[in-house]
Design a protein around this motif. Structure first.
Motif, PDB file in Angstrom:
ATOM      1  N   GLY A   2       0.724  -1.299  -0.006  1.00  0.00           N
ATOM      2  CA  GLY A   2      -0.043  -0.004   0.020  1.00  0.00           C
ATOM      3  C   GLY A   2       0.888   1.291  -0.092  1.00  0.00           C
ATOM      4  N   MET A   3       2.013   1.310   0.717  1.00  0.00           N
ATOM      5  CA  MET A   3       2.748   2.451   0.686  1.00  0.00           C
ATOM      6  C   MET A   3       3.377   2.592  -0.415  1.00  0.00           C
ATOM      7  N   ARG A   4       3.907   1.569  -1.041  1.00  0.00           N
ATOM      8  CA  ARG A   4       4.629   1.710  -2.236  1.00  0.00           C
ATOM      9  C   ARG A   4       3.807   2.271  -3.502  1.00  0.00           C
ATOM     10  N   SER A   5       2.423   1.973  -3.440  1.00  0.00           N
ATOM     11  CA  SER A   5       1.762   2.313  -4.505  1.00  0.00           C
ATOM     12  C   SER A   5       1.042   3.536  -4.384  1.00  0.00           C
ATOM     13  N   VAL A   6       1.410   4.418  -3.377  1.00  0.00           N
ATOM     14  CA  VAL A   6       1.087   5.869  -3.054  1.00  0.00           C
ATOM     15  C   VAL A   6       1.485   6.374  -4.406  1.00  0.00           C
ATOM     16  N   PRO A   7       0.449   7.440  -5.296  1.00  0.00           N
ATOM     17  CA  PRO A   7       0.981   7.925  -6.322  1.00  0.00           C
ATOM     18  C   PRO A   7       2.021   8.830  -6.014  1.00  0.00           C
ATOM     19  N   GLU A   8       3.203   9.051  -6.865  1.00  0.00           N
ATOM     20  CA  GLU A   8       4.096  10.023  -6.856  1.00  0.00           C
ATOM     21  C   GLU A   8       3.603  11.417  -6.876  1.00  0.00           C
ATOM     22  N   GLN A   9       2.598  11.691  -7.504  1.00  0.00           N
ATOM     23  CA  GLN A   9       1.955  13.086  -7.593  1.00  0.00           C
ATOM     24  C   GLN A   9       1.530  13.543  -6.363  1.00  0.00           C
ATOM     25  N   LEU A  10       1.113  12.677  -5.473  1.00  0.00           N
ATOM     26  CA  LEU A  10       0.579  13.003  -4.139  1.00  0.00           C
ATOM     27  C   LEU A  10       1.717  13.387  -3.254  1.00  0.00           C
ATOM     28  N   ILE A  11       2.706  12.514  -3.427  1.00  0.00           N
ATOM     29  CA  ILE A  11       3.821  12.937  -2.418  1.00  0.00           C
ATOM     30  C   ILE A  11       4.516  14.212  -2.849  1.00  0.00           C
ATOM     31  N   ARG A  12       4.547  14.441  -4.395  1.00  0.00           N
ATOM     32  CA  ARG A  12       5.192  15.832  -4.724  1.00  0.00           C
ATOM     33  C   ARG A  12       4.223  16.816  -4.722  1.00  0.00           C
ATOM     34  N   ALA A  13       2.934  16.727  -4.255  1.00  0.00           N
ATOM     35  CA  ALA A  13       1.905  17.749  -3.886  1.00  0.00           C
ATOM     36  C   ALA A  13       2.329  18.024  -2.127  1.00  0.00           C
ATOM     37  N   GLY A  14       2.919  16.804  -1.523  1.00  0.00           N
ATOM     38  CA  GLY A  14       3.064  17.272  -0.283  1.00  0.00           C
ATOM     39  C   GLY A  14       4.555  18.068  -0.052  1.00  0.00           C
ATOM     40  N   THR A  15       5.212  17.657  -0.747  1.00  0.00           N
ATOM     41  CA  THR A  15       6.596  18.306  -0.664  1.00  0.00           C
ATOM     42  C   THR A  15       6.444  19.572  -0.995  1.00  0.00           C
ATOM     43  N   ASN A  16       5.818  19.541  -1.838  1.00  0.00           N
ATOM     44  CA  ASN A  16       5.463  21.159  -2.675  1.00  0.00           C
ATOM     45  C   ASN A  16       4.860  21.985  -1.617  1.00  0.00           C
ATOM     46  N   LEU A  17       4.203  21.635  -0.731  1.00  0.00           N
ATOM     47  CA  LEU A  17       3.465  22.220   0.303  1.00  0.00           C
ATOM     48  C   LEU A  17       4.365  22.557   1.671  1.00  0.00           C
ATOM     49  N   GLY A  18       5.611  22.093   1.380  1.00  0.00           N
ATOM     50  CA  GLY A  18       6.791  22.334   2.494  1.00  0.00           C
ATOM     51  C   GLY A  18       6.472  21.422   3.691  1.00  0.00           C
ATOM     52  N   LEU A  19       5.789  20.050   3.444  1.00  0.00           N
ATOM     53  CA  LEU A  19       5.616  19.102   4.597  1.00  0.00           C
ATOM     54  C   LEU A  19       7.275  18.684   4.899  1.00  0.00           C
ATOM     55  N   THR A  20       7.385  18.322   6.050  1.00  0.00           N
ATOM     56  CA  THR A  20       8.791  17.611   6.497  1.00  0.00           C
ATOM     57  C   THR A  20       8.627  16.225   6.010  1.00  0.00           C
ATOM     58  N   ARG A  21       9.555  15.514   6.214  1.00  0.00           N
ATOM     59  CA  ARG A  21       9.666  14.135   5.725  1.00  0.00           C
ATOM     60  C   ARG A  21       8.529  13.338   6.557  1.00  0.00           C
ATOM     61  N   TRP A  22       8.442  13.615   7.991  1.00  0.00           N
ATOM     62  CA  TRP A  22       7.868  13.000   8.952  1.00  0.00           C
ATOM     63  C   TRP A  22       6.255  13.120   8.815  1.00  0.00           C
ATOM     64  N   GLN A  23       6.060  14.435   8.344  1.00  0.00           N
ATOM     65  CA  GLN A  23       4.477  15.009   8.096  1.00  0.00           C
ATOM     66  C   GLN A  23       4.080  14.428   6.740  1.00  0.00           C
TER      67      GLN A  23
END
Lengths: 271, 257
Positions: free
Chosen positions: A161-182
């Protein structure tokens, strides 16, 4: 305007349609019981091998009043539920963090993946002799057996399940300035939750299924005990009652988890 | 403030075979996007448009060359450069309002600050009645509006838009383009807009860049001679048609060559 919000389709259905399939299912169950009554009633099969529904019902009444092997039925059910739930919960509680870690850190994943992969196809019953040698015939070995079965399913589903999280969603998160833990707790984990819960559901089903095997280990109470004990003494109606109770409770568990899943993941599969 | 400068930026992706030189996706691209400007990037698919955008966003880093934003070399992704993705990368388990406030909430902005902003931006993209809906209850155009509002919430100096309206039907796309211009006139972010729709590029852009086929280079640059605010009427203006013709011609050379 073409660009309309989406109306939930289910609400558009008519009430009559909503009851159609549940009714068919209900009829199927009634039909099965009728067939059973017919086969036994016509004497096609000896009642020593297959008791009639009536016999089973009468015997069920007897067991409800008098219990089985010095214990009321509710005590047997209680023991089984206790073993299955504790094994199941322990398994899931450990499997989710381990599964998440496996996919978060690829080295850890590479270390544990082959181990879990190896154990998964082995039927839990094969470990019974070892469990007895290592942990004796008490509760520990029974719960451990269920735990192992439960753990195996959720761990692999959590990792997948973790591996199949869409890359785009992770990018959207980093884009918003989230820390790795967040990113891990607020994006990846919720996004993986549907897959994780699928694993949890399988774990619950397997835990309950492995129960009978676990209770082969010198149990003095429990639904698995009733089945094996009654089988040894050829009390076929009692075997049937044990099976029926396990089946009904299994359905109940499945129903509960599905209801929980629907509430929690109402958004799933729709985006 | 929001000036983006690309200086001889090259991106090479390694190939599976060892010893091979790798695939050059972007080749010595140099461009400047000035503060408050809308620049559109068009070109054949696979020409490296998105790679350029992803490098400015900080999702990928250039193999050679450097990218500066307001004279500072960029290091990783950040909320000063908000990306609007083609497929709406919304968090399905959150309502529209929760999606929009997600960034500020996670960065520890006090509620009193972001709540007003949220109401304002939800209103700016026309989603007042849908603030407590979930993404799956929205249409494609609405989802993109949520993405735009979510981006604006972070008060970015720069918006990076990667074919954001590409998957929408024609009429919705027109509405979204008008909405974007309205949002721009209110907040004036610098926008890099990637599209393969030439009409869209001219309608939105102050300048339009055409990229060549792989390896992606900047081939030609066109100034759009229309002042803002613009409306749909320019779509049939003779100047518009002439410009469109020139840009299409430039792209067609790439497809043929």
């Amino acid at each position: 305007m073409i660009d309309k919000p989406q109306t939930p389709r289910r609400r558009q259905r008519f009430a009559a349609d909503r009851w159609r399939y549940p009714l068919i299912s209900f009829a199927s169950v009634v039909g099965m019981i009728c067939l059973w009554a017919l086969v036994t009633g016509l004497g096609l099969v000896s009642s020593r091998v297959l008791p009639s529904p009536g016999e089973v019902l009468v015997q069920a009444g007897y067991l409800i009043r008098n219990g089985y092997a010095d214990n009321p039925l509710i005590v047997h059910i209680g023991w089984s539920l206790f073993r299955a739930t504790s094994g199941f919960l322990l398994g899931v509680a450990l499997a989710i963090p381990v599964g998440l870690l496996m996919s978060y850190n690829r080295t850890i994943g590479a270390i544990v993946q082959p181990i879990f992969g190896f154990f998964r196809p082995i039927p839990p019953i094969a470990f019974i002799p070892l469990m007895i040698v290592w942990f004796g015939i008490g509760e520990t070995s029974k719960i451990l057996l269920i735990f192992a079965a439960s753990f195996n399913y959720t761990v692999l589903n959590s990792a997948a399940g973790m591996r199949s999280v869409p890359e785009q969603l992770i990018r959207a998160g980093t884009n918003l300035g989230l820390t790795r833990w967040q990113l891990f707790t607020s994006v990846m984990f919720p996004a993986a939750l549907p897959a994780i819960l699928t694993g949890v559901k399988m774990s619950a089903a397997v835990s309950w299924a492995v129960l009978v095997a676990a209770e082969l280990i010198a149990a003095q109470a429990g639904l698995g005990f009733i089945i094996t004990d009654a089988g040894t003494f050829f009390r076929i109606p009692d075997v049937f009652i044990g099976i029926l109770i396990i089946g009904v409770i299994g359905l109940g568990i499945e129903f509960l988890i599905s209801a929980f899943e629907r509430r929690l993941l109402h958004w799933q599969g729709k985006v | 403030m929001g000036t983006i400068v690309l200086d001889a930026v090259t991106k090479v992706y390694p190939t599976a075979e060892s010893g091979a030189a790798g695939i050059v996706a972007v080749d010595h691209v140099a461009m400047t996007i000035r503060d408050h400007e809308i620049v559109c990037l068009v070109g054949p698919s696979g020409c490296g448009k998105s790679t350029v955008l992803n490098m400015i966003a900080g999702f990928e880093s250039p193999t050679e060359g450097r990218i500066t934003v307001s004279d500072k070399e960029i290091r990783g992704a950040g909320p000063d450069r908000m990306v609007v993705f083609q497929s709406p990368a919304l968090f399905g388990w959150m309502t529209v309002r929760q999606n929009i406030t997600f960034g500020p909430r996670k960065r520890g902005v006090p509620k009193s600050q972001y709540e007003n902003d949220a109401t304002r931006f939800i209103n700016a993209v026309g989603l007042d009645d849908f603030a407590s809906h979930y993404p799956y209850q929205l249409s494609g155009g609405m989802r993109q509006r949520v993405q735009i509002a979510r981006a604006l919430m972070n008060r970015p100096e720069i918006l990076l838009m990667d074919e954001p309206f590409g998957a929408l039907d024609f009429q919705t796309r027109l509405l979204m383009q008008e909405l974007l211009l309205k949002v721009w006139s209110e907040f004036k972010p610098t926008i890099l807009f990637i599209t393969h729709d030439v009409d869209e590029a001219i309608f939105l852009g102050d300048r339009v860049y055409v990229m060549s086929r792989r390896p992606g280079r900047l081939k030609e640059q066109f100034d759009v001679p229309f002042a803002k605010p613009r409306n749909m009427e320019i779509l049939t203006d003779p100047q518009f048609v002439t410009l469109k013709d020139r840009i299409l011609h430039s792209i067609r050379e790439e497809l043929a060559g």
